[in-house]
Enzyme design. Structure first.
Site, PDB file in Angstrom:
ATOM      1  N   ASN A  50       0.858  -1.180   0.000  1.00 16.25           N
ATOM      2  CA  ASN A  50       0.000   0.000   0.000  1.00 16.25           C
ATOM      3  C   ASN A  50       0.892   1.227   0.000  1.00 16.25           C
ATOM      4  O   ASN A  50       1.266   1.744   1.052  1.00 16.25           O
ATOM      5  CB  ASN A  50      -0.928   0.006   1.213  1.00 16.25           C
ATOM      6  CG  ASN A  50      -1.952   1.135   1.153  1.00 16.25           C
ATOM      7  OD1 ASN A  50      -1.776   2.117   0.425  1.00 16.25           O
ATOM      8  ND2 ASN A  50      -3.014   0.997   1.930  1.00 16.25           N
ATOM      9  N   THR A  51       1.253   1.675  -1.189  1.00 12.92           N
ATOM     10  CA  THR A  51       2.212   2.781  -1.293  1.00 12.92           C
ATOM     11  C   THR A  51       1.607   4.122  -0.913  1.00 12.92           C
ATOM     12  O   THR A  51       2.334   5.071  -0.634  1.00 12.92           O
ATOM     13  CB  THR A  51       2.775   2.860  -2.726  1.00 12.92           C
ATOM     14  OG1 THR A  51       1.689   3.036  -3.646  1.00 12.92           O
ATOM     15  CG2 THR A  51       3.542   1.588  -3.079  1.00 12.92           C
ATOM     16  N   ARG A  92      -0.813  10.199  -6.563  1.00 16.82           N
ATOM     17  CA  ARG A  92      -1.343   9.992  -5.214  1.00 16.82           C
ATOM     18  C   ARG A  92      -0.813   8.713  -4.585  1.00 16.82           C
ATOM     19  O   ARG A  92      -0.765   8.581  -3.359  1.00 16.82           O
ATOM     20  CB  ARG A  92      -2.874   9.984  -5.239  1.00 16.82           C
ATOM     21  CG  ARG A  92      -3.475  11.344  -5.623  1.00 16.82           C
ATOM     22  CD  ARG A  92      -4.939  11.431  -5.258  1.00 16.82           C
ATOM     23  NE  ARG A  92      -5.796  10.584  -6.050  1.00 16.82           N
ATOM     24  CZ  ARG A  92      -6.320  10.926  -7.227  1.00 16.82           C
ATOM     25  NH1 ARG A  92      -6.046  12.116  -7.755  1.00 16.82           N
ATOM     26  NH2 ARG A  92      -7.120  10.099  -7.882  1.00 16.82           N
ATOM     27  N   ALA A 137     -13.037   5.415 -18.247  1.00 11.94           N
ATOM     28  CA  ALA A 137     -13.021   4.678 -19.510  1.00 11.94           C
ATOM     29  C   ALA A 137     -13.028   3.178 -19.246  1.00 11.94           C
ATOM     30  O   ALA A 137     -12.256   2.682 -18.422  1.00 11.94           O
ATOM     31  CB  ALA A 137     -11.784   5.049 -20.326  1.00 11.94           C
ATOM     32  N   ASP A 185      -9.867  -3.285 -24.354  1.00  7.95           N
ATOM     33  CA  ASP A 185      -8.944  -3.535 -23.249  1.00  7.95           C
ATOM     34  C   ASP A 185      -7.742  -4.362 -23.700  1.00  7.95           C
ATOM     35  O   ASP A 185      -6.593  -4.009 -23.448  1.00  7.95           O
ATOM     36  CB  ASP A 185      -9.667  -4.287 -22.123  1.00  7.95           C
ATOM     37  CG  ASP A 185     -10.559  -3.399 -21.288  1.00  7.95           C
ATOM     38  OD1 ASP A 185     -10.192  -2.239 -21.058  1.00  7.95           O
ATOM     39  OD2 ASP A 185     -11.617  -3.870 -20.848  1.00  7.95           O
ATOM     40  N   GLN A 239     -17.278 -10.232 -49.125  1.00  8.23           N
ATOM     41  CA  GLN A 239     -18.216 -11.316 -49.429  1.00  8.23           C
ATOM     42  C   GLN A 239     -18.147 -12.407 -48.355  1.00  8.23           C
ATOM     43  O   GLN A 239     -17.854 -13.565 -48.626  1.00  8.23           O
ATOM     44  CB  GLN A 239     -17.934 -11.882 -50.824  1.00  8.23           C
ATOM     45  CG  GLN A 239     -18.052 -10.840 -51.928  1.00  8.23           C
ATOM     46  CD  GLN A 239     -17.526 -11.348 -53.255  1.00  8.23           C
ATOM     47  OE1 GLN A 239     -18.240 -12.008 -54.004  1.00  8.23           O
ATOM     48  NE2 GLN A 239     -16.276 -11.046 -53.544  1.00  8.23           N
TER      49      GLN A 239
END
Length: 376
Positions: free
Chosen positions: A70-71, A102, A136, A166, A229
């Protein structure tokens, strides 16, 4: 099998599909890919269907290791990541603009630690511009790039098919990484490799744009099938058969024989390629009842014997049980904590060899002790 990226270390902080797909492609080629995940929850795709090991997660996370950090909240975890960054060749993230900062994993900070680092930055609509803050997802990128319009039936508009936007974006990102790795061998410096789902799908939709730019033609969902076709017909047993009849003329001559209509090509709607394109629906109306008169196996045998370009429209189960997939050793497997993991091998051959083994997608934090010296 050859592992051309053996010795390359990748830190994959991607979630859902685009970032993980990029990491998987590099892992398939031999890179050590360490998936960096949030403690307790991990990649959100883990829990999409199941207990942190959903089929969605499994699809793009084979051949990787998993650690939890958890940086954002832990200085200790940031320090641990920084130590890994110093040893890494590639870092992958597919956050919305601003999130990397963040989490203290933005390009400027990480490349200051390791100037040789190739930093992969995947976004939805780019890191600047009028749509940069929009969320997105796959369907959104397909629609924004003009691609979805080519798939949707105007008479019954529905989103169809897999997450093409994706997956394609992940492929383009890996393509950029390979180029940057090659350049680094000469320059000694890393690169920031950026792409967005919008840009990737616009390039994937190149044929549509080329027709517009070169011939002022706006393509629709029937444009390519008419010109090439291409047809799909339902058979007597409910199975489907697909034909691609673009060229040469002998394929149409053989089809006429296959369906027992030797005079078919003398009819106005069949007499030439332009006629067949202009009268596409009439061609379908003529052939559809004929194909509906016999089961799929009959048509497979008949069309194969006369070399008409076709295939039955198979399900995934039918593909894997078929002779073609078995001959090409398409399915591979590996043993993991949950038993046997089965998947489809990388399609690339090196000197004729195919990939024959796979490491199952990791459990959350499975490699914490190995890499971080911590218990999972």
């Amino acid at each position: 099998m050859a592992k051309p990226l053996n010795g390359i270390r990748v830190l994959d902080m991607g979630t859902f599909i685009t970032g993980p797909a990029c990491g998987m492609l590099l892992a398939d080629l031999g890179a050590e890919v360490i998936k960096v995940e949030m403690p307790e929850t991990g990649d959100p795709f883990r829990a999409f269907k199941g207990d942190l090991y959903s089929p969605h997660y499994q699809t793009y996370n084979r051949n990787k290791k998993s650690i939890t950090l958890n940086t954002k909240a832990s200085e200790e975890d940031r320090k641990a990541l920084d130590e890994l960054v110093a040893t890494a060749d590639v870092f992958i993230q597919n956050f919305r603009p601003g999130v990397a900062e963040r989490l203290f994993v933005d390009a400027a900070r990480l490349q200051n630690i390791n100037p040789r680092l190739i930093y992969v930055d995947i976004s939805g609509f780019g890191n600047d511009g009028p749509w940069k803050d929009r969320p997105a997802f796959d369907t959104v990128s397909q629609a924004a790039s003009g691609f979805l319009r080519l798939l949707v039936n105007p008479g019954n508009p529905r989103v169809v098919g897999p997450a093409i936007g994706d997956a394609v974006t992940g492929f383009y990102a890996a393509y950029g990484v390979l180029a940057a790795l090659y350049e680094r061998e000469k320059s000694g410096k890393g690169r920031r490799v950026e792409t967005s789902m919008f840009e990737a799908m616009a390039h994937f939709n190149l044929d549509d744009f080329t027709h517009y730019l070169s011939a002022d033609e706006v393509m629709g969902p029937w444009s390519r099938p008419h010109v090439s076709q291409s047809y799909v017909f339902e058979c007597a047993d409910g199975g489907w058969i697909a034909l691609h009849m673009s060229s040469p003329p002998k394929f149409w001559e053989n089809l006429a024989e296959a369906v027992g209509q030797p005079d078919m090509l003398a009819q106005p709607e069949f007499e030439s390629r332009p006629a067949r394109i202009a009268n596409y629906e009439n061609v379908v109306k003529f052939l559809a009842p004929i194909f509906a008169g016999q089961p799929r196996a009959h048509w497979e045998e008949r069309l194969t014997s006369l070399e008409v370009p076709h295939s039955a429209v198979y399900s995934s189960k039918e593909v894997l049980e078929g002779d073609l997939a078995k001959h090409h050793q398409l399915e591979i497997s590996g043993e993991g904590q949950r038993g046997t993991f089965r998947t489809i091998r990388n399609p690339i051959r090196f000197d004729g060899e195919v990939e024959s083994s796979v490491t199952p997608p990791p459990e959350l934090g499975q490699h914490n002790e190995e890499i971080l010296g911590r218990k999972p």
